[in-house]
Design a protein around this motif. Structure first.
Motif, mmCIF file in Angstrom:
data_model
loop_
_atom_site.group_PDB
_atom_site.id
_atom_site.type_symbol
_atom_site.label_atom_id
_atom_site.label_comp_id
_atom_site.label_asym_id
_atom_site.label_seq_id
_atom_site.Cartn_x
_atom_site.Cartn_y
_atom_site.Cartn_z
ATOM 1 N N ALA A 1 10.346 -7.193 8.807
ATOM 2 C CA ALA A 1 10.299 -5.978 7.993
ATOM 3 C C ALA A 1 8.933 -5.799 7.349
ATOM 4 C CB ALA A 1 11.394 -6.028 6.915
ATOM 5 N N VAL A 2 8.305 -6.887 6.940
ATOM 6 C CA VAL A 2 6.974 -6.815 6.325
ATOM 7 C C VAL A 2 5.956 -6.282 7.338
ATOM 8 C CG1 VAL A 2 5.076 -8.217 5.415
ATOM 9 C CG2 VAL A 2 7.389 -8.522 4.540
ATOM 10 N N VAL A 3 6.050 -6.718 8.586
ATOM 11 C CA VAL A 3 5.128 -6.218 9.618
ATOM 12 C C VAL A 3 5.282 -4.707 9.774
ATOM 13 C CG1 VAL A 3 4.583 -6.277 12.091
ATOM 14 C CG2 VAL A 3 4.978 -8.414 10.849
ATOM 15 N N SER A 4 6.505 -4.208 9.726
ATOM 16 C CA SER A 4 6.703 -2.754 9.846
ATOM 17 C C SER A 4 6.123 -2.026 8.645
ATOM 18 C CB SER A 4 8.180 -2.412 10.026
ATOM 19 O OG SER A 4 8.893 -2.629 8.832
ATOM 20 N N MET A 5 6.194 -2.626 7.458
ATOM 21 C CA MET A 5 5.613 -2.001 6.265
ATOM 22 C C MET A 5 4.096 -1.941 6.359
ATOM 23 S SD MET A 5 8.068 -3.728 3.388
ATOM 24 C CE MET A 5 7.419 -2.833 1.988
ATOM 25 N N ILE A 6 3.498 -2.966 6.930
ATOM 26 C CA ILE A 6 2.046 -2.966 7.126
ATOM 27 C C ILE A 6 1.654 -1.874 8.118
ATOM 28 C CG2 ILE A 6 0.103 -4.312 8.039
ATOM 29 C CD1 ILE A 6 1.537 -6.809 6.849
ATOM 30 N N VAL B 1 -0.586 3.831 9.225
ATOM 31 C CA VAL B 1 -0.358 5.218 9.631
ATOM 32 C C VAL B 1 -0.598 6.164 8.457
ATOM 33 C CG1 VAL B 1 1.426 6.854 10.385
ATOM 34 C CG2 VAL B 1 1.213 4.637 11.511
ATOM 35 N N GLN B 2 -0.076 5.825 7.280
ATOM 36 C CA GLN B 2 -0.252 6.691 6.112
ATOM 37 C C GLN B 2 -1.711 6.781 5.688
ATOM 38 O OE1 GLN B 2 2.496 5.040 3.253
ATOM 39 N NE2 GLN B 2 4.115 6.450 3.865
ATOM 40 N N LEU B 3 -2.434 5.688 5.776
ATOM 41 C CA LEU B 3 -3.855 5.720 5.421
ATOM 42 C C LEU B 3 -4.641 6.573 6.406
ATOM 43 C CD1 LEU B 3 -4.490 2.033 4.345
ATOM 44 C CD2 LEU B 3 -4.465 4.055 2.895
ATOM 45 N N LEU B 4 -4.344 6.443 7.687
ATOM 46 C CA LEU B 4 -5.043 7.264 8.680
ATOM 47 C C LEU B 4 -4.766 8.756 8.448
ATOM 48 C CD1 LEU B 4 -4.663 5.193 11.964
ATOM 49 C CD2 LEU B 4 -6.773 5.733 10.748
ATOM 50 N N GLU B 5 -3.536 9.093 8.094
ATOM 51 C CA GLU B 5 -3.204 10.496 7.805
ATOM 52 C C GLU B 5 -3.923 10.986 6.553
ATOM 53 O OE1 GLU B 5 1.044 10.504 7.506
ATOM 54 O OE2 GLU B 5 1.332 10.496 9.675
ATOM 55 N N ALA B 6 -3.976 10.151 5.519
ATOM 56 C CA ALA B 6 -4.579 10.557 4.248
ATOM 57 C C ALA B 6 -6.086 10.733 4.358
ATOM 58 C CB ALA B 6 -4.256 9.539 3.159
ATOM 59 N N VAL C 1 0.813 -1.216 0.000
ATOM 60 C CA VAL C 1 0.000 0.000 0.000
ATOM 61 C C VAL C 1 0.848 1.269 0.000
ATOM 62 C CG1 VAL C 1 -1.709 1.347 1.300
ATOM 63 C CG2 VAL C 1 -2.064 -1.099 0.920
ATOM 64 N N PRO C 2 1.826 1.417 0.919
ATOM 65 C CA PRO C 2 2.591 2.668 0.873
ATOM 66 C C PRO C 2 3.422 2.817 -0.397
ATOM 67 C CG PRO C 2 3.499 1.189 2.543
ATOM 68 C CD PRO C 2 2.235 0.572 2.054
ATOM 69 N N VAL C 3 3.864 1.708 -0.962
ATOM 70 C CA VAL C 3 4.653 1.767 -2.188
ATOM 71 C C VAL C 3 3.776 2.189 -3.366
ATOM 72 C CG1 VAL C 3 6.142 0.442 -3.728
ATOM 73 C CG2 VAL C 3 6.200 -0.012 -1.274
ATOM 74 N N ILE C 4 2.584 1.598 -3.456
ATOM 75 C CA ILE C 4 1.655 1.974 -4.524
ATOM 76 C C ILE C 4 1.246 3.432 -4.376
ATOM 77 C CG2 ILE C 4 -0.624 1.542 -5.539
ATOM 78 C CD1 ILE C 4 -0.326 -1.392 -4.617
ATOM 79 N N GLN C 5 0.931 3.827 -3.137
ATOM 80 C CA GLN C 5 0.523 5.214 -2.890
ATOM 81 C C GLN C 5 1.626 6.185 -3.288
ATOM 82 O OE1 GLN C 5 -0.293 6.192 1.209
ATOM 83 N NE2 GLN C 5 -1.520 7.957 0.635
ATOM 84 N N ASN C 6 2.844 5.877 -2.917
ATOM 85 C CA ASN C 6 3.964 6.753 -3.265
ATOM 86 C C ASN C 6 4.103 6.876 -4.784
ATOM 87 O OD1 ASN C 6 6.370 8.326 -2.499
ATOM 88 N ND2 ASN C 6 7.454 6.672 -3.521
#
Length: 180
Positions: free
Chosen positions: A117-122, A127-132, A25-30
Motif C-alpha cells: 500500500a505504501v508503494v501505491s501511495m508513493i 502522479v499528483q506532483l506531475l499534474e501540479a 506527500v499527497p496527504v500533506i498536499q491535500n
C-alpha cells in the motif's frame, strides 16, 4: 488559523500516514492546499523542492517550512511537533510489543500488505506532483533524464539537482523568459 489547528492538522498527517516521506506527500498536499487553502499548488511544489533539498526527513522539513510560512518560528515548531509526535509514540508502543509479536504469522502478513500500500501511495504522489507542476514537453525531458540519471546511472541526487538548476538557468538566460 491558530496553533492548535496547525498542530492538529500535522498530527493527523503524522498519525494516519504509513510509510513516511513520499507516502505523506499527497496527504500533506491535500491538507494544506485543498482542505485549508494555506498554500497554492505552486507554493506546495516550492515547499516540497526546498524540503527535499535540505537534510532530514521530507515530512518534517515540509512541516517546518509550511509552519514557518504560516506562523513564523513558533509555527515551524508546532508543525514539526505535530508531524513527529505520532511516529515517536507509535514507535515507542511498537518497540514495547514487537519482539513478542514479530513471530506471529498474521502480523508478518499484515506488514507485507502495508508495504504494498505504501508503494501505491508513493506512485500517487508522483502522479499528483506531475499534474501540479504542469510541465511543458521539455520539462518531461528533464524529468526523464533525471530519472535515468538517478535510477539507471546511479548519479547522486545532489548532482541531478545541480544539473537541473544549472540547465534551467542557462536555458532561461538564453531564451530570456520566465515560463516553465
Amino acid at each position: 488559523m491558530r496553533y492548535r489547528e496547525l498542530f492538529a492538522t500535522f498530527f493527523k498527517i503524522g498519525l494516519l500516514t504509513i510509510g513516511g516521506g513520499y507516502a505523506m506527500v499527497p496527504v500533506i498536499q491535500n491538507a494544506v492546499v485543498k482542505e485549508h487553502s494555506w498554500l497554492t499548488d505552486e507554493e506546495f511544489i516550492d515547499a516540497l523542492a526546498l524540503s527535499q533539498s535540505a537534510p532530514g526527513a521530507l515530512a518534517i522539513n515540509s512541516s517546518v517550512y509550511i509552519g514557518y510560512k504560516l506562523k513564523g518560528v513558533r509555527g515551524a515548531i508546532v508543525a514539526a511537533l505535530g508531524t513527529s509526535l505520532p511516529s515517536f509514540l507509535i514507535i515507542l508502543l511498537i518497540s514495547l510489543f514487537f519482539f513478542r509479536m514479530r513471530e506471529i504469522d498474521y502480523v508478518e502478513k499484515a506488514f507485507k500488505g502495508i508495504r504494498a500500500a505504501v508503494v501505491s501511495m508513493i506512485a500517487l504522489s508522483l502522479v499528483q506532483l506531475l499534474e501540479a507542476v504542469k510541465l511543458k514537453p521539455r520539462g518531461y525531458v528533464v524529468f526523464g533524464a533525471s530519472a535515468i540519471a538517478l535510477v539507471v546511472l546511479d548519479v547522486n541526487p545532489l548532482w541531478v539537482l545541480v544539473a537541473g538548476g544549472a540547465g534551467s538557468l542557462i536555458y532561461y538566460s538564453i531564451k530570456g523568459g520566465a515560463e516553465r
